[in-house]
Motif scaffolding. Structure first.
Motif, PDB file in Angstrom:
ATOM      1  N   LEU A   5       0.828  -1.210   0.000  1.00  0.00           N
ATOM      2  CA  LEU A   5       0.000   0.000   0.000  1.00  0.00           C
ATOM      3  C   LEU A   5       0.861   1.257   0.000  1.00  0.00           C
ATOM      4  O   LEU A   5       0.509   2.260  -0.629  1.00  0.00           O
ATOM      5  CB  LEU A   5      -0.943   0.008   1.199  1.00  0.00           C
ATOM      6  CG  LEU A   5      -2.017  -1.077   1.207  1.00  0.00           C
ATOM      7  CD1 LEU A   5      -2.810  -1.042   2.503  1.00  0.00           C
ATOM      8  CD2 LEU A   5      -2.931  -0.928   0.004  1.00  0.00           C
ATOM      9  N   VAL A   6       1.981   1.210   0.694  1.00  0.00           N
ATOM     10  CA  VAL A   6       2.913   2.346   0.685  1.00  0.00           C
ATOM     11  C   VAL A   6       3.442   2.550  -0.730  1.00  0.00           C
ATOM     12  O   VAL A   6       3.538   3.687  -1.215  1.00  0.00           O
ATOM     13  CB  VAL A   6       4.059   2.117   1.688  1.00  0.00           C
ATOM     14  CG1 VAL A   6       5.109   3.212   1.581  1.00  0.00           C
ATOM     15  CG2 VAL A   6       3.523   2.039   3.113  1.00  0.00           C
ATOM     16  N   ALA A   7       3.779   1.459  -1.417  1.00  0.00           N
ATOM     17  CA  ALA A   7       4.275   1.555  -2.790  1.00  0.00           C
ATOM     18  C   ALA A   7       3.228   2.185  -3.703  1.00  0.00           C
ATOM     19  O   ALA A   7       3.553   3.032  -4.542  1.00  0.00           O
ATOM     20  CB  ALA A   7       4.684   0.178  -3.313  1.00  0.00           C
ATOM     21  N   VAL A   8       1.960   1.806  -3.537  1.00  0.00           N
ATOM     22  CA  VAL A   8       0.890   2.409  -4.348  1.00  0.00           C
ATOM     23  C   VAL A   8       0.830   3.908  -4.096  1.00  0.00           C
ATOM     24  O   VAL A   8       0.715   4.711  -5.034  1.00  0.00           O
ATOM     25  CB  VAL A   8      -0.471   1.737  -4.053  1.00  0.00           C
ATOM     26  CG1 VAL A   8      -1.622   2.530  -4.656  1.00  0.00           C
ATOM     27  CG2 VAL A   8      -0.488   0.315  -4.572  1.00  0.00           C
ATOM     28  N   GLY A   9       0.924   4.307  -2.844  1.00  0.00           N
ATOM     29  CA  GLY A   9       0.884   5.731  -2.507  1.00  0.00           C
ATOM     30  C   GLY A   9       2.051   6.503  -3.097  1.00  0.00           C
ATOM     31  O   GLY A   9       1.876   7.591  -3.663  1.00  0.00           O
ATOM     32  N   LEU A  10       3.242   5.941  -2.984  1.00  0.00           N
ATOM     33  CA  LEU A  10       4.429   6.613  -3.517  1.00  0.00           C
ATOM     34  C   LEU A  10       4.359   6.736  -5.032  1.00  0.00           C
ATOM     35  O   LEU A  10       4.661   7.797  -5.599  1.00  0.00           O
ATOM     36  CB  LEU A  10       5.693   5.857  -3.090  1.00  0.00           C
ATOM     37  CG  LEU A  10       6.037   5.939  -1.605  1.00  0.00           C
ATOM     38  CD1 LEU A  10       7.112   4.922  -1.244  1.00  0.00           C
ATOM     39  CD2 LEU A  10       6.485   7.346  -1.239  1.00  0.00           C
TER      40      LEU A  10
END
Length: 117
Positions: A5-10
């Motif tokens: 989810l962090v990767a999607v946000g970044l």
């Protein structure tokens, strides 16, 4: 929070910056260096986070495909970034801008389908 989810946000933040730069490039304008650097940093952070998530265990192959697409987009981005150092002041070809964008969007599509499947 899960690393995927962090990767999607970044990558989403990197994508917003990329859209602004693409619109400016298609309009014949250059993009601010600060925006290009932020785009690069968010994309690199997304790649690192996605790699860490993939390395953490048994994950869907879509994550690896997404990372590969982002890697291909990064190569195009490096080529586009090289135009900032040209002495002739030429803008990058719109075709390369478009291919870079489409490959990155494909990576985002694959990543989002993996996360929210």
């Amino acid at each position: 929070m899960e690393l995927n989810l962090v990767a999607v946000g970044l990558y989403s933040v990197a994508g917003l910056g990329g859209m602004i730069m693409a619109i400016r490039a298609f309009g014949g304008q250059g993009s601010p260096t600060a925006l290009a650097v932020l785009h690069l940093l968010f994309a690199l952070a997304g790649a690192g986070t996605l790699y860490a998530y993939i390395s953490s265990g048994d994950v869907d192959q879509k994550y690896t495909i997404a990372l590969g697409l982002y890697g291909a987009a990064a190569l195009g981005g490096l080529f586009l970034g090289s135009f900032r150092f040209r002495k002739d002041g030429k803008m990058p070809p719109n075709a390369i801008v478009g291919v870079h964008a489409l490959v990155a969007v494909a990576g985002t599509f694959v990543l989002v389908t993996a996360v929210f499947a």
